[in-house]
Design a protein around this motif. Structure first.
Motif, short mmCIF file in Angstrom:
data_model
loop_
_atom_site.label_atom_id
_atom_site.label_comp_id
_atom_site.label_asym_id
_atom_site.label_seq_id
_atom_site.Cartn_x
_atom_site.Cartn_y
_atom_site.Cartn_z
N ALA A 43 0.72 -1.49 -0.05
CA ALA A 43 0.13 0.26 0.07
C ALA A 43 0.36 1.13 0.35
N GLY A 44 0.39 2.35 -0.33
CA GLY A 44 1.41 3.55 -0.75
C GLY A 44 1.92 3.77 -2.15
N GLN A 45 2.49 1.87 -2.34
CA GLN A 45 3.39 2.81 -3.35
C GLN A 45 2.74 1.48 -4.84
N PHE A 46 1.48 0.87 -4.18
CA PHE A 46 1.10 0.19 -5.52
C PHE A 46 -0.39 -0.32 -4.20
N HIS A 47 -1.42 0.00 -6.03
CA HIS A 47 -2.88 -1.10 -5.64
C HIS A 47 -3.71 -1.41 -6.58
N TRP A 48 -4.75 -2.52 -5.97
CA TRP A 48 -5.13 -2.68 -6.47
C TRP A 48 -6.43 -2.92 -6.72
N PHE A 49 -7.12 -2.48 -7.71
CA PHE A 49 -8.42 -2.51 -8.11
C PHE A 49 -9.26 -3.22 -8.61
#
Length: 181
Positions: A43-49
């Protein structure tokens, strides 16, 4: 990870933001909680939708994962409106091929232009600290993927600046509009 560049990657942490777009129609797998937990350290660098037809409203599942309601007919409509690509709604088996088209179809609703890299992944991949394995100078790459310098299902990131041209390419339109019969 395979990066498209002739220079060896530096392994210091990157500060670029990346989003993974995943379509999952039907009931989420029983291991979904474990998968989502494995995303949290990023979290903070990568996010999954995760786009799914199993919910009615957007839900921040954890700091790294957001569930977004989307049916296949809605995806087909959005892609038609944004890219003038007519995906036959009865051909749901091509849903994984549509992952990259989520960027132009959902970029405004999900603020995807806030991310430097947009890509896709699968729900059967368990993540550790992804940033440790990527180059600090990610912006020099057009594509970062887990297979021989070409896109692959488990891990693919595209430099966002190239996505409009890729998604609007005539071969993309021809692929999705072909008769799968």
């Amino acid at each position: 990870m395979i990066m498209m560049s002739k220079q060896p990657p530096k392994t210091t942490r990157s500060t670029h933001l990346s989003a993974f777009l995943i379509i999952y129609l039907g009931r989420l797998p029983d291991y979904f909680d474990f998968w989502a937990k494995s995303c949290e350290p990023n979290a903070g660098q990568f996010h999954w939708f995760v786009y799914t037809d199993q919910i009615d409203e957007k839900n921040e599942y954890n700091p790294a994962v957001t569930l977004v309601p989307l049916t296949f007919p809605e995806l087909c409509r959005d892609v038609r409106q944004e890219l003038d690509i007519s995906i036959p709604e009865q051909h749901t088996r091509i849903v994984c091929d549509c992952r990259l088209l989520l960027y132009p179809a959902r970029r405004r609703q999900d603020n995807l232009d806030e991310f430097d890299f947009i890509g896709y992944s699968d729900l059967d991949v368990i993540y550790g600290d992804i940033g440790r394995h990527l180059p600090a100078d990610m912006m020099q790459y057009a594509l970062i993927a887990g297979h021989g310098g070409r896109p692959c299902g488990p891990f693919t990131l595209f430099n966002r600046k190239f996505l409009p041209e890729i998604c609007r390419h005539e071969k993309v339109k021809a692929f999705f509009e072909q008769d799968p019969g």
